[in-house]
Design a protein around this motif. Sequence first.
Motif, mmCIF file in Angstrom:
data_model
loop_
_atom_site.group_PDB
_atom_site.id
_atom_site.type_symbol
_atom_site.label_atom_id
_atom_site.label_comp_id
_atom_site.label_asym_id
_atom_site.label_seq_id
_atom_site.Cartn_x
_atom_site.Cartn_y
_atom_site.Cartn_z
ATOM 1 N N SER A 213 3.217 5.266 7.496
ATOM 2 C CA SER A 213 3.440 6.215 6.407
ATOM 3 C C SER A 213 3.493 7.667 6.904
ATOM 4 O O SER A 213 3.594 8.586 6.098
ATOM 5 N N GLY A 214 3.419 7.847 8.213
ATOM 6 C CA GLY A 214 3.538 9.175 8.773
ATOM 7 C C GLY A 214 2.317 10.056 8.614
ATOM 8 O O GLY A 214 2.409 11.268 8.701
ATOM 9 N N VAL B 25 0.861 -1.175 0.000
ATOM 10 C CA VAL B 25 0.000 0.000 0.000
ATOM 11 C C VAL B 25 0.903 1.232 0.000
ATOM 12 O O VAL B 25 1.834 1.314 0.808
ATOM 13 N N THR B 26 0.631 2.167 -0.896
ATOM 14 C CA THR B 26 1.399 3.407 -0.935
ATOM 15 C C THR B 26 0.533 4.529 -0.385
ATOM 16 O O THR B 26 -0.590 4.748 -0.835
ATOM 17 N N ARG B 27 1.071 5.205 0.594
ATOM 18 C CA ARG B 27 0.359 6.316 1.228
ATOM 19 C C ARG B 27 1.387 7.356 1.621
ATOM 20 O O ARG B 27 2.427 7.010 2.184
ATOM 21 N N ASN B 28 1.129 8.600 1.324
ATOM 22 C CA ASN B 28 2.039 9.683 1.687
ATOM 23 C C ASN B 28 3.445 9.427 1.115
ATOM 24 O O ASN B 28 4.446 9.643 1.779
ATOM 25 N N ASN B 29 3.494 8.891 -0.128
ATOM 26 C CA ASN B 29 4.749 8.554 -0.812
ATOM 27 C C ASN B 29 5.583 7.515 -0.062
ATOM 28 O O ASN B 29 6.803 7.471 -0.210
ATOM 29 N N THR B 30 4.951 6.698 0.750
ATOM 30 C CA THR B 30 5.631 5.656 1.504
ATOM 31 C C THR B 30 4.964 4.324 1.211
ATOM 32 O O THR B 30 3.743 4.209 1.288
#
Length: 122
Positions: free
Chosen positions: A119-120, A6-11
Motif C-alpha cells: 500500500s506504499g 485490507v484497505t490502507r493508504n487508499n489501496t
Amino acid sequence: MKIEVVTRNNTEVAVVCSDELLITDTASALDFIMTVKYETGCLNIAVNKGAVIHDFFILSTCLAGEILQKFINYGVRFAIYGDFSEYTSKPLKDFMYESNRGKDFYFQPSAALAVEKLSGCS
C-alpha cells in the motif's frame, strides 16, 4: 484459502492465507492471480509463505522468475509473508533484499508488513 481485503493508504490489498499449496507452478500461479482478482478486484496480493511451493525459494529451479513474470504480465503487485530464516542461500537472500527495495514484489515477515509495502506506507 481465506482472503481478507485490507484497505490502507487508499489501496486495497488481498491478504491470502492457506494451509494448502496454492502456487506450485506457473499454471497454478496464473489460476491464483485470476481467482483472487475475480473474487476481490485487488491488484495487490499478499500470500503466506506456506501456500508457495518450496522450489520457488530455490533460485536454480527458475520457478521464482517464471512465477513472478506472471504477476508482472497481469499487473499484479505481490508479497509473500512469513518466516524466511530457514533459507540460508546468499543468492536468495540477495534476491529478497533487492525485491524489497523495488516496487512489485516483497518478502515480509508478517501480513501487516506485507500490506504496508503493497500500500506504499513504508
